[in-house]
Design a protein around this motif. Structure first.
Motif, short mmCIF file in Angstrom:
data_model
loop_
_atom_site.label_atom_id
_atom_site.label_comp_id
_atom_site.label_asym_id
_atom_site.label_seq_id
_atom_site.Cartn_x
_atom_site.Cartn_y
_atom_site.Cartn_z
N TYR A 106 41.91 -38.89 -34.98
CA TYR A 106 40.83 -39.28 -35.88
C TYR A 106 40.84 -38.36 -37.09
N GLN A 107 41.09 -38.96 -38.26
CA GLN A 107 41.33 -38.19 -39.46
C GLN A 107 40.10 -37.38 -39.91
N ASP A 108 38.90 -37.88 -39.63
CA ASP A 108 37.68 -37.20 -40.08
C ASP A 108 37.23 -36.10 -39.11
N LEU A 109 37.76 -36.10 -37.91
CA LEU A 109 37.40 -35.06 -36.95
C LEU A 109 38.30 -33.85 -37.13
N SER A 110 37.80 -32.69 -36.75
CA SER A 110 38.62 -31.49 -36.81
C SER A 110 39.69 -31.55 -35.72
N LEU A 111 40.67 -30.65 -35.83
CA LEU A 111 41.72 -30.60 -34.82
C LEU A 111 41.12 -30.35 -33.44
N LEU A 112 40.18 -29.40 -33.39
CA LEU A 112 39.55 -29.06 -32.12
C LEU A 112 38.75 -30.23 -31.57
N GLU A 113 38.00 -30.91 -32.44
CA GLU A 113 37.20 -32.05 -32.00
C GLU A 113 38.08 -33.18 -31.48
N ASN A 114 39.21 -33.41 -32.13
CA ASN A 114 40.14 -34.44 -31.66
C ASN A 114 40.60 -34.16 -30.24
N LEU A 115 41.06 -32.94 -30.01
CA LEU A 115 41.61 -32.61 -28.69
C LEU A 115 40.52 -32.55 -27.63
N GLU A 116 39.33 -32.07 -28.00
CA GLU A 116 38.22 -32.09 -27.04
C GLU A 116 37.88 -33.52 -26.64
N PHE A 117 37.90 -34.43 -27.61
CA PHE A 117 37.60 -35.83 -27.33
C PHE A 117 38.60 -36.41 -26.34
N TYR A 118 39.90 -36.22 -26.60
CA TYR A 118 40.92 -36.78 -25.72
C TYR A 118 40.89 -36.11 -24.35
N ALA A 119 40.63 -34.81 -24.31
CA ALA A 119 40.55 -34.11 -23.03
C ALA A 119 39.39 -34.66 -22.19
N ALA A 120 38.25 -34.89 -22.84
CA ALA A 120 37.10 -35.46 -22.12
C ALA A 120 37.40 -36.87 -21.65
N LEU A 121 38.15 -37.62 -22.47
CA LEU A 121 38.51 -38.99 -22.12
C LEU A 121 39.33 -39.03 -20.83
N TYR A 122 40.18 -38.03 -20.64
CA TYR A 122 41.01 -37.95 -19.44
C TYR A 122 40.31 -37.24 -18.28
N GLY A 123 39.08 -36.81 -18.51
CA GLY A 123 38.35 -36.12 -17.44
C GLY A 123 38.84 -34.72 -17.18
N VAL A 124 39.41 -34.08 -18.21
CA VAL A 124 39.91 -32.71 -18.06
C VAL A 124 38.73 -31.75 -17.92
N LYS A 125 38.81 -30.86 -16.94
CA LYS A 125 37.77 -29.84 -16.80
C LYS A 125 37.89 -28.83 -17.94
N GLN A 126 36.77 -28.39 -18.44
CA GLN A 126 36.72 -27.44 -19.56
C GLN A 126 37.57 -27.94 -20.74
N PRO A 127 37.19 -29.08 -21.33
CA PRO A 127 37.99 -29.68 -22.41
C PRO A 127 38.18 -28.76 -23.61
N ARG A 128 37.17 -27.96 -23.95
CA ARG A 128 37.30 -27.06 -25.10
C ARG A 128 38.37 -25.99 -24.84
N LYS A 129 38.36 -25.45 -23.64
CA LYS A 129 39.35 -24.43 -23.28
C LYS A 129 40.76 -25.02 -23.34
#
Length: 253
Positions: A106-129
């Motif tokens: 997502y071009q308007d989201l930050s790099l961190l926000e993009n990866l947090e979003f996809y990590a949460a989508l996959y049900g990854v524990k501690q998506p920010r980490k």
């Protein structure tokens, strides 16, 4: 012209030790009257890096899209270890990651926000980490708060690698990942691929870039007219002969 060594089929998985990691059998796909895939059979061991070459329209991207569950085959089967695509698609998808020539971020989201979003989508524990760890891995941590749309083409591809790794996939699919990269960006991207392969991920890459593909892969294949026309271990291939064979298929397409 001297043909590449071997019979063009390489070692079969039954000759290798252990069960195959990826099994593809009898894969077919048609678009109306056009047969994109005409019975593709392929087996890979865990940790192999297969680079597939071939003319435009040979079926390379169709094959990757089917493996990635983005497209349904007309017939045939795909298994990753004990997970069958048709029987258990969710468990199968959990083992996959894909990088294309489009970054799918997502071009308007930050790099961190993009990866947090996809990590949460996959049900990854501690998506920010997980997101921060991946940004460190692809050397983008200092730009973590930057909008993805502000990145250069090469940096977007590195972000795309991080996105594809959020679920820690065992099988990574790469569809023309070098498209649009300058030499510097391509070199950095190649370093990232070598790092991933060193971690024993199984990788399938489709590319027209012979030099980049041959320096990264452990096996080389040519897909032509919907069939796997050539498959061989890279250390059994003469580069000049392989290049000549590849251009023969380009001219015949």
């Amino acid at each position: 012209m001297r043909s590449p060594p071997g019979n063009g089929c390489g070692k079969t998985m039954t000759e290798a030790t252990g069960a195959p990691f990826l099994q593809i059998s009898g894969l077919r796909k048609a678009y109306g009257n056009l047969e994109a895939l005409r019975g593709v059979d392929l087996e890979l061991r865990r940790g192999e890096f297969l680079c597939l070459f071939g003319p435009n329209g040979a079926g390379k991207s169709t094959l990757l899209k089917i493996i990635a569950t983005l497209l349904r085959p007309d017939s045939g089967r795909i298994r990753v270890l004990d997970n069958d695509l048709q029987e258990n698609p969710e468990a199968y998808r959990a083992r996959l990651g894909m990088v294309s020539h489009q970054p799918f971020v997502y071009q308007d989201l930050s790099l961190l926000e993009n990866l947090e979003f996809y990590a949460a989508l996959y049900g990854v524990k501690q998506p920010r980490k997980r997101a921060l760890k991946l940004l460190q891995q692809v050397k983008l941590i200092q730009r973590c708060d930057m909008p993805a749309g502000d990145l250069s083409r090469g940096m977007q591809q590195r972000l795309s690698i991080a996105r594809a790794l959020v679920n820690d996939p065992e099988l990574l699919l790469l569809d023309e990942p070098y498209t649009g990269l300058d030499e510097h960006a391509a070199r950095i991207f190649g370093e990232q691929l070598r790092m991933l392969h060193d971690n024993r991920r199984t990788i399938i890459m489709v590319t027209h870039n012979l030099r980049r593909g041959m320096e990264s892969a452990t096996r080389l294949g040519i897909l032509a007219r919907g069939r796997l026309a050539y498959l061989q271990e890279k250390d059994q291939v003469d580069p000049a002969s392989f290049e000549a064979l590849y251009f023969q298929h380009l001219e015949a397409s």
